[in-house]
Design a protein around this motif. Structure first.
Motif, PDB file in Angstrom:
ATOM      1  N   LYS A  44     -29.343  12.793 -81.506  1.00 58.56           N
ATOM      2  CA  LYS A  44     -29.225  13.850 -80.501  1.00 58.56           C
ATOM      3  C   LYS A  44     -27.965  13.668 -79.669  1.00 58.56           C
ATOM      4  N   TRP A  45     -27.698  12.423 -79.282  1.00 61.62           N
ATOM      5  CA  TRP A  45     -26.502  12.134 -78.507  1.00 61.62           C
ATOM      6  C   TRP A  45     -25.246  12.476 -79.300  1.00 61.62           C
ATOM      7  N   LEU A  46     -25.251  12.126 -80.580  1.00 65.34           N
ATOM      8  CA  LEU A  46     -24.100  12.396 -81.439  1.00 65.34           C
ATOM      9  C   LEU A  46     -23.825  13.891 -81.520  1.00 65.34           C
ATOM     10  N   ALA A  47     -24.861  14.679 -81.650  1.00 65.79           N
ATOM     11  CA  ALA A  47     -24.692  16.132 -81.717  1.00 65.79           C
ATOM     12  C   ALA A  47     -24.111  16.663 -80.407  1.00 65.79           C
ATOM     13  N   SER A  48     -24.561  16.149 -79.287  1.00 61.68           N
ATOM     14  CA  SER A  48     -24.035  16.621 -78.006  1.00 61.68           C
ATOM     15  C   SER A  48     -22.596  16.152 -77.816  1.00 61.68           C
ATOM     16  N   ARG A  49     -22.286  14.957 -78.279  1.00 61.38           N
ATOM     17  CA  ARG A  49     -20.909  14.451 -78.197  1.00 61.38           C
ATOM     18  C   ARG A  49     -19.973  15.333 -79.008  1.00 61.38           C
ATOM     19  N   ASP A  50     -20.383  15.652 -80.228  1.00 62.60           N
ATOM     20  CA  ASP A  50     -19.550  16.497 -81.085  1.00 62.60           C
ATOM     21  C   ASP A  50     -19.356  17.872 -80.464  1.00 62.60           C
ATOM     22  N   GLY A  51     -20.399  18.411 -79.856  1.00 65.64           N
ATOM     23  CA  GLY A  51     -20.289  19.713 -79.200  1.00 65.64           C
ATOM     24  C   GLY A  51     -19.295  19.686 -78.050  1.00 65.64           C
ATOM     25  N   LEU A  52     -19.305  18.606 -77.286  1.00 66.89           N
ATOM     26  CA  LEU A  52     -18.367  18.458 -76.183  1.00 66.89           C
ATOM     27  C   LEU A  52     -16.931  18.381 -76.704  1.00 66.89           C
ATOM     28  N   ILE A  53     -16.730  17.626 -77.758  1.00 68.90           N
ATOM     29  CA  ILE A  53     -15.399  17.519 -78.361  1.00 68.90           C
ATOM     30  C   ILE A  53     -14.932  18.886 -78.850  1.00 68.90           C
ATOM     31  N   GLN A  54     -15.817  19.615 -79.497  1.00 66.99           N
ATOM     32  CA  GLN A  54     -15.451  20.933 -80.025  1.00 66.99           C
ATOM     33  C   GLN A  54     -15.123  21.909 -78.898  1.00 66.99           C
ATOM     34  N   ARG A  55     -15.915  21.904 -77.836  1.00 69.04           N
ATOM     35  CA  ARG A  55     -15.643  22.799 -76.704  1.00 69.04           C
ATOM     36  C   ARG A  55     -14.314  22.471 -76.034  1.00 69.04           C
ATOM     37  N   ALA A  56     -14.051  21.184 -75.861  1.00 65.19           N
ATOM     38  CA  ALA A  56     -12.786  20.771 -75.245  1.00 65.19           C
ATOM     39  C   ALA A  56     -11.610  21.222 -76.099  1.00 65.19           C
ATOM     40  N   ASN A  57     -11.730  21.061 -77.402  1.00 70.04           N
ATOM     41  CA  ASN A  57     -10.651  21.467 -78.292  1.00 70.04           C
ATOM     42  C   ASN A  57     -10.449  22.980 -78.262  1.00 70.04           C
ATOM     43  N   GLN A  58     -11.530  23.739 -78.201  1.00 68.20           N
ATOM     44  CA  GLN A  58     -11.434  25.207 -78.134  1.00 68.20           C
ATOM     45  C   GLN A  58     -10.742  25.654 -76.849  1.00 68.20           C
ATOM     46  N   LYS A  59     -10.880  24.873 -75.793  1.00 67.15           N
ATOM     47  CA  LYS A  59     -10.252  25.211 -74.511  1.00 67.15           C
ATOM     48  C   LYS A  59      -8.808  24.708 -74.429  1.00 67.15           C
ATOM     49  N   GLY A  60      -8.332  24.094 -75.501  1.00 68.61           N
ATOM     50  CA  GLY A  60      -6.932  23.687 -75.551  1.00 68.61           C
ATOM     51  C   GLY A  60      -6.652  22.228 -75.261  1.00 68.61           C
ATOM     52  N   VAL A  61      -7.689  21.409 -75.108  1.00 67.57           N
ATOM     53  CA  VAL A  61      -7.471  19.978 -74.883  1.00 67.57           C
ATOM     54  C   VAL A  61      -7.091  19.359 -76.230  1.00 67.57           C
ATOM     55  N   SER A  62      -6.018  18.581 -76.241  1.00 65.03           N
ATOM     56  CA  SER A  62      -5.531  18.001 -77.501  1.00 65.03           C
ATOM     57  C   SER A  62      -6.470  16.908 -78.007  1.00 65.03           C
ATOM     58  N   GLU A  63      -6.386  16.645 -79.299  1.00 64.34           N
ATOM     59  CA  GLU A  63      -7.183  15.581 -79.905  1.00 64.34           C
ATOM     60  C   GLU A  63      -6.871  14.230 -79.261  1.00 64.34           C
ATOM     61  N   VAL A  64      -5.596  14.011 -78.975  1.00 65.80           N
ATOM     62  CA  VAL A  64      -5.185  12.747 -78.352  1.00 65.80           C
ATOM     63  C   VAL A  64      -5.825  12.614 -76.972  1.00 65.80           C
ATOM     64  N   ARG A  65      -5.790  13.673 -76.198  1.00 68.63           N
ATOM     65  CA  ARG A  65      -6.361  13.645 -74.851  1.00 68.63           C
ATOM     66  C   ARG A  65      -7.873  13.460 -74.910  1.00 68.63           C
ATOM     67  N   ILE A  66      -8.533  14.163 -75.821  1.00 67.77           N
ATOM     68  CA  ILE A  66      -9.991  14.020 -75.982  1.00 67.77           C
ATOM     69  C   ILE A  66     -10.337  12.575 -76.335  1.00 67.77           C
ATOM     70  N   SER A  67      -9.611  12.012 -77.292  1.00 63.03           N
ATOM     71  CA  SER A  67      -9.912  10.635 -77.710  1.00 63.03           C
ATOM     72  C   SER A  67      -9.697   9.654 -76.556  1.00 63.03           C
ATOM     73  N   PHE A  68      -8.650   9.889 -75.757  1.00 60.28           N
ATOM     74  CA  PHE A  68      -8.385   9.023 -74.608  1.00 60.28           C
ATOM     75  C   PHE A  68      -9.500   9.131 -73.571  1.00 60.28           C
ATOM     76  N   LEU A  69      -9.871  10.360 -73.228  1.00 65.80           N
ATOM     77  CA  LEU A  69     -10.870  10.572 -72.181  1.00 65.80           C
ATOM     78  C   LEU A  69     -12.263  10.098 -72.591  1.00 65.80           C
ATOM     79  N   MET A  70     -12.590  10.239 -73.866  1.00 65.50           N
ATOM     80  CA  MET A  70     -13.941   9.879 -74.325  1.00 65.50           C
ATOM     81  C   MET A  70     -14.037   8.446 -74.828  1.00 65.50           C
ATOM     82  N   GLY A  71     -12.888   7.823 -75.034  1.00 69.58           N
ATOM     83  CA  GLY A  71     -12.917   6.443 -75.508  1.00 69.58           C
ATOM     84  C   GLY A  71     -13.220   6.320 -76.985  1.00 69.58           C
ATOM     85  N   HIS A  72     -12.916   7.370 -77.746  1.00 70.40           N
ATOM     86  CA  HIS A  72     -13.115   7.359 -79.199  1.00 70.40           C
ATOM     87  C   HIS A  72     -11.760   7.398 -79.882  1.00 70.40           C
ATOM     88  N   SER A  73     -11.736   6.987 -81.127  1.00 73.89           N
ATOM     89  CA  SER A  73     -10.492   7.057 -81.880  1.00 73.89           C
ATOM     90  C   SER A  73     -10.179   8.513 -82.230  1.00 73.89           C
TER      91      SER A  73
END
Length: 84
Positions: A44-73
Motif C-alpha cells: 500500500k505504501w509503495l502504491a502511494s509513493r508511486d502516485g506521489l512521484i507521478q503527481r510531482a512529475n505531472q506538475k513539472g518536478v524533475s526526476e532528479v529533484r523528486i529523487s533528491f527530495l524523496m531520498g530514492h535513486s
C-alpha cells in the motif's frame, strides 16, 4: 518394573516434544502472519509513493529533484513513472 518406568518416561518425553512442536508451529505461524501483514502494508505504501512521484512529475518536478527530495535513486523514480 524398570522397563515400564523407562517406557513411561519415553512416552512423557514424546508428549512433551509434541506439545513443544505445536507451540513452536503456532509461534511460527504467528510470525508468518505478522510478516504477511507488513508486506501488505508495504505494498500500500509503495502504491502511494508511486502516485506521489507521478503527481510531482505531472506538475513539472524533475526526476532528479523528486529523487533528491524523496531520498530514492533516479532509477527508482523512473520505474515508478513507468508503472504509471
Amino acid at each position: 518394573m524398570l522397563d515400564e518406568s523407562a517406557q513411561e518416561l519415553a512416552e512423557i518425553q514424546v508428549a512433551s516434544d509434541s506439545r513443544q512442536t505445536n507451540e513452536e508451529r503456532d509461534d511460527g505461524e504467528s510470525e508468518v502472519r505478522i510478516i504477511e501483514e507488513e508486506m501488505k502494508q508495504y505494498k500500500k505504501w509503495l502504491a502511494s509513493r508511486d502516485g506521489l512521484i507521478q503527481r510531482a512529475n505531472q506538475k513539472g518536478v524533475s526526476e532528479v529533484r523528486i529523487s533528491f527530495l524523496m531520498g530514492h535513486s533516479r532509477n527508482t523514480v523512473r520505474k515508478a513513472l513507468d508503472r504509471g
